[in-house]
Design a protein around this motif. Sequence first.
Motif, PDB file in Angstrom:
ATOM      1  N   PRO A  95       0.826  -1.210   0.000  1.00 45.76           N
ATOM      2  CA  PRO A  95       0.000   0.000   0.000  1.00 45.76           C
ATOM      3  C   PRO A  95       0.861   1.263   0.000  1.00 45.76           C
ATOM      4  O   PRO A  95       1.884   1.337   0.677  1.00 45.76           O
ATOM      5  CB  PRO A  95      -0.809  -0.112   1.297  1.00 45.76           C
ATOM      6  CG  PRO A  95       0.011  -1.009   2.170  1.00 45.76           C
ATOM      7  CD  PRO A  95       0.691  -1.978   1.246  1.00 45.76           C
ATOM      8  N   LEU A  96       0.451   2.256  -0.763  1.00 48.45           N
ATOM      9  CA  LEU A  96       1.214   3.493  -0.879  1.00 48.45           C
ATOM     10  C   LEU A  96       0.343   4.681  -0.486  1.00 48.45           C
ATOM     11  O   LEU A  96      -0.491   5.146  -1.254  1.00 48.45           O
ATOM     12  CB  LEU A  96       1.732   3.675  -2.313  1.00 48.45           C
ATOM     13  CG  LEU A  96       2.752   2.640  -2.773  1.00 48.45           C
ATOM     14  CD1 LEU A  96       3.131   2.886  -4.229  1.00 48.45           C
ATOM     15  CD2 LEU A  96       3.988   2.680  -1.896  1.00 48.45           C
ATOM     16  N   ASP A  97       0.514   5.124   0.731  1.00 44.80           N
ATOM     17  CA  ASP A  97      -0.156   6.322   1.241  1.00 44.80           C
ATOM     18  C   ASP A  97       0.842   7.000   2.170  1.00 44.80           C
ATOM     19  O   ASP A  97       0.650   7.086   3.373  1.00 44.80           O
ATOM     20  CB  ASP A  97      -1.444   5.954   1.960  1.00 44.80           C
ATOM     21  CG  ASP A  97      -2.232   7.185   2.405  1.00 44.80           C
ATOM     22  OD1 ASP A  97      -1.943   8.281   1.888  1.00 44.80           O
ATOM     23  OD2 ASP A  97      -3.117   7.039   3.260  1.00 44.80           O
ATOM     24  N   LEU A  98       1.936   7.491   1.580  1.00 45.95           N
ATOM     25  CA  LEU A  98       3.125   7.843   2.354  1.00 45.95           C
ATOM     26  C   LEU A  98       3.357   9.351   2.400  1.00 45.95           C
ATOM     27  O   LEU A  98       3.178  10.056   1.418  1.00 45.95           O
ATOM     28  CB  LEU A  98       4.356   7.170   1.746  1.00 45.95           C
ATOM     29  CG  LEU A  98       4.213   5.672   1.458  1.00 45.95           C
ATOM     30  CD1 LEU A  98       5.440   5.153   0.755  1.00 45.95           C
ATOM     31  CD2 LEU A  98       3.968   4.911   2.739  1.00 45.95           C
ATOM     32  N   SER A 145      14.688  14.978   9.834  1.00 39.19           N
ATOM     33  CA  SER A 145      15.536  16.175   9.831  1.00 39.19           C
ATOM     34  C   SER A 145      16.533  16.193   8.680  1.00 39.19           C
ATOM     35  O   SER A 145      17.020  17.263   8.305  1.00 39.19           O
ATOM     36  CB  SER A 145      16.286  16.284  11.167  1.00 39.19           C
ATOM     37  OG  SER A 145      17.098  15.129  11.385  1.00 39.19           O
ATOM     38  N   THR A 146      16.851  15.038   8.109  1.00 44.25           N
ATOM     39  CA  THR A 146      17.890  15.000   7.071  1.00 44.25           C
ATOM     40  C   THR A 146      17.438  14.407   5.750  1.00 44.25           C
ATOM     41  O   THR A 146      18.198  14.448   4.770  1.00 44.25           O
ATOM     42  CB  THR A 146      19.107  14.190   7.569  1.00 44.25           C
ATOM     43  OG1 THR A 146      18.685  12.854   7.875  1.00 44.25           O
ATOM     44  CG2 THR A 146      19.715  14.835   8.807  1.00 44.25           C
ATOM     45  N   SER A 147      16.233  13.849   5.682  1.00 42.98           N
ATOM     46  CA  SER A 147      15.794  13.208   4.450  1.00 42.98           C
ATOM     47  C   SER A 147      14.295  13.378   4.260  1.00 42.98           C
ATOM     48  O   SER A 147      13.561  13.616   5.212  1.00 42.98           O
ATOM     49  CB  SER A 147      16.159  11.720   4.449  1.00 42.98           C
ATOM     50  OG  SER A 147      15.550  11.063   5.541  1.00 42.98           O
ATOM     51  N   GLU A 148      13.859  13.211   3.010  1.00 44.49           N
ATOM     52  CA  GLU A 148      12.456  13.386   2.663  1.00 44.49           C
ATOM     53  C   GLU A 148      12.073  12.363   1.591  1.00 44.49           C
ATOM     54  O   GLU A 148      12.796  12.170   0.608  1.00 44.49           O
ATOM     55  CB  GLU A 148      12.211  14.793   2.137  1.00 44.49           C
ATOM     56  CG  GLU A 148      10.769  15.043   1.683  1.00 44.49           C
ATOM     57  CD  GLU A 148      10.597  16.414   1.062  1.00 44.49           C
ATOM     58  OE1 GLU A 148       9.453  16.807   0.813  1.00 44.49           O
ATOM     59  OE2 GLU A 148      11.632  17.082   0.818  1.00 44.49           O
ATOM     60  N   TYR A 149      10.942  11.689   1.795  1.00 44.77           N
ATOM     61  CA  TYR A 149      10.425  10.754   0.802  1.00 44.77           C
ATOM     62  C   TYR A 149       9.817  11.544  -0.352  1.00 44.77           C
ATOM     63  O   TYR A 149       8.981  12.424  -0.157  1.00 44.77           O
ATOM     64  CB  TYR A 149       9.371   9.854   1.447  1.00 44.77           C
ATOM     65  CG  TYR A 149       8.531   9.070   0.480  1.00 44.77           C
ATOM     66  CD1 TYR A 149       9.056   7.964  -0.187  1.00 44.77           C
ATOM     67  CD2 TYR A 149       7.210   9.421   0.251  1.00 44.77           C
ATOM     68  CE1 TYR A 149       8.280   7.236  -1.072  1.00 44.77           C
ATOM     69  CE2 TYR A 149       6.426   8.695  -0.634  1.00 44.77           C
ATOM     70  CZ  TYR A 149       6.964   7.604  -1.288  1.00 44.77           C
ATOM     71  OH  TYR A 149       6.178   6.886  -2.166  1.00 44.77           O
ATOM     72  N   VAL A 150      10.242  11.232  -1.584  1.00 45.48           N
ATOM     73  CA  VAL A 150       9.761  11.944  -2.770  1.00 45.48           C
ATOM     74  C   VAL A 150       8.662  11.162  -3.472  1.00 45.48           C
ATOM     75  O   VAL A 150       7.629  11.711  -3.848  1.00 45.48           O
ATOM     76  CB  VAL A 150      10.920  12.216  -3.748  1.00 45.48           C
ATOM     77  CG1 VAL A 150      10.401  12.880  -5.022  1.00 45.48           C
ATOM     78  CG2 VAL A 150      11.974  13.083  -3.077  1.00 45.48           C
ATOM     79  N   ARG A 188      10.731   0.521  -5.724  1.00 42.71           N
ATOM     80  CA  ARG A 188      11.763   1.519  -6.019  1.00 42.71           C
ATOM     81  C   ARG A 188      11.302   2.844  -5.438  1.00 42.71           C
ATOM     82  O   ARG A 188      10.325   3.438  -5.903  1.00 42.71           O
ATOM     83  CB  ARG A 188      11.977   1.636  -7.536  1.00 42.71           C
ATOM     84  CG  ARG A 188      13.051   2.647  -7.942  1.00 42.71           C
ATOM     85  CD  ARG A 188      13.185   2.678  -9.466  1.00 42.71           C
ATOM     86  NE  ARG A 188      14.105   3.715  -9.926  1.00 42.71           N
ATOM     87  CZ  ARG A 188      15.412   3.533 -10.078  1.00 42.71           C
ATOM     88  NH1 ARG A 188      15.954   2.350  -9.800  1.00 42.71           N
ATOM     89  NH2 ARG A 188      16.191   4.506 -10.512  1.00 42.71           N
ATOM     90  N   HIS A 189      12.007   3.318  -4.386  1.00 41.44           N
ATOM     91  CA  HIS A 189      11.651   4.548  -3.679  1.00 41.44           C
ATOM     92  C   HIS A 189      12.696   5.632  -3.964  1.00 41.44           C
ATOM     93  O   HIS A 189      13.887   5.347  -4.039  1.00 41.44           O
ATOM     94  CB  HIS A 189      11.588   4.322  -2.163  1.00 41.44           C
ATOM     95  CG  HIS A 189      10.626   3.248  -1.750  1.00 41.44           C
ATOM     96  ND1 HIS A 189       9.265   3.361  -1.907  1.00 41.44           N
ATOM     97  CD2 HIS A 189      10.852   2.031  -1.187  1.00 41.44           C
ATOM     98  CE1 HIS A 189       8.681   2.279  -1.441  1.00 41.44           C
ATOM     99  NE2 HIS A 189       9.621   1.452  -1.009  1.00 41.44           N
ATOM    100  N   ARG A 190      12.231   6.873  -4.053  1.00 41.66           N
ATOM    101  CA  ARG A 190      13.132   8.012  -4.265  1.00 41.66           C
ATOM    102  C   ARG A 190      13.089   8.934  -3.045  1.00 41.66           C
ATOM    103  O   ARG A 190      12.011   9.256  -2.537  1.00 41.66           O
ATOM    104  CB  ARG A 190      12.740   8.786  -5.534  1.00 41.66           C
ATOM    105  CG  ARG A 190      13.732   9.884  -5.911  1.00 41.66           C
ATOM    106  CD  ARG A 190      13.346  10.524  -7.246  1.00 41.66           C
ATOM    107  NE  ARG A 190      13.444   9.560  -8.334  1.00 41.66           N
ATOM    108  CZ  ARG A 190      14.561   9.293  -9.003  1.00 41.66           C
ATOM    109  NH1 ARG A 190      15.689   9.935  -8.684  1.00 41.66           N
ATOM    110  NH2 ARG A 190      14.570   8.427  -9.980  1.00 41.66           N
ATOM    111  N   PRO A 227      19.554  19.470  -1.414  1.00 44.10           N
ATOM    112  CA  PRO A 227      19.080  18.092  -1.529  1.00 44.10           C
ATOM    113  C   PRO A 227      19.958  17.259  -2.459  1.00 44.10           C
ATOM    114  O   PRO A 227      20.462  17.744  -3.465  1.00 44.10           O
ATOM    115  CB  PRO A 227      17.677  18.257  -2.119  1.00 44.10           C
ATOM    116  CG  PRO A 227      17.756  19.517  -2.908  1.00 44.10           C
ATOM    117  CD  PRO A 227      18.710  20.418  -2.171  1.00 44.10           C
ATOM    118  N   GLU A 228      20.174  16.002  -2.089  1.00 45.77           N
ATOM    119  CA  GLU A 228      20.841  15.020  -2.940  1.00 45.77           C
ATOM    120  C   GLU A 228      19.831  13.917  -3.257  1.00 45.77           C
ATOM    121  O   GLU A 228      19.163  13.398  -2.367  1.00 45.77           O
ATOM    122  CB  GLU A 228      22.063  14.425  -2.233  1.00 45.77           C
ATOM    123  CG  GLU A 228      23.179  15.407  -1.956  1.00 45.77           C
ATOM    124  CD  GLU A 228      23.954  15.774  -3.221  1.00 45.77           C
ATOM    125  OE1 GLU A 228      23.726  15.133  -4.270  1.00 45.77           O
ATOM    126  OE2 GLU A 228      24.787  16.698  -3.141  1.00 45.77           O
TER     127      GLU A 228
END
Length: 247
Positions: free
Chosen positions: A71-74, A79-84, A128-130, A139-140
């Motif tokens: 399921p994808l409801d994200l 503080s250092t990363s973010e789900y795209v 596959r997550h970004r 951002p990297e």
Amino acid sequence: MRKLLLTVLLLGFGVLHAQSPSSDSLMYPNIVRWNLTPFLVSSPQSIVLGYERVLSEDQSFSVNVGHVQFPLDLNWIDSTSEYVGTERNTGFSFAADYRFYFRDRNADPAPSGVYWGPFLTYYYFDQRHRFNYYENGNPEDVVVNNSIHAIAAGVELGYQFTLGDRWTIDLIFIGPAYGFYGIKGEVDGTFPNSVTEGEVYQRTRDFLIDSYPDLIKSFENGEFSSSGFGGTWGFNFRYVLQVGYRF
């Protein structure tokens, strides 16, 4: 989860007064069915079909196989990363059980009534997550490919309603299981010098657990190795709602 439980209750109470199965359990010994649980809990794109074969008045075996999606409801950020976003999300499931119907307690022979039995399940997810990783505000872009494997065995307790001679509603109320749960991760892209590859894997594990604690709580005690693999043994539960047709 609330939707699934409500559906179970409504269907269960609705068919209690609608049962009139044939007295001959071998007249229609085959059941093909649709497992609604992944459709309701996981994703509308999850389609799992099943087959049950009645062997006698009190025994049968069944198998379920199909396509499942995580399921994808994200909406996850720290503080250092973010789900795209997630660019790939597919999977496969298999389950098999051998059922013993309580002939002394059930009014009708198999496949109607209360049953218990051992079962085996296997799940595989490919994702596959970004992510964006930040260092000094810049951002990297990092892509993490995950493959999730889960194999477990246990014992289930269920009840199968029969409507007339042909239709069935199968409910597995509880199925405690013990098994192995593993994740394999691969990283693409560049990440900040202050973040190691192992930390990226561990961050992905934390992201999945924070997003879906009930679905993959068995990973809570697992850690990724430097190669990107993490696994743990643990307990989980099986529960199923499925509609079938006898022939």
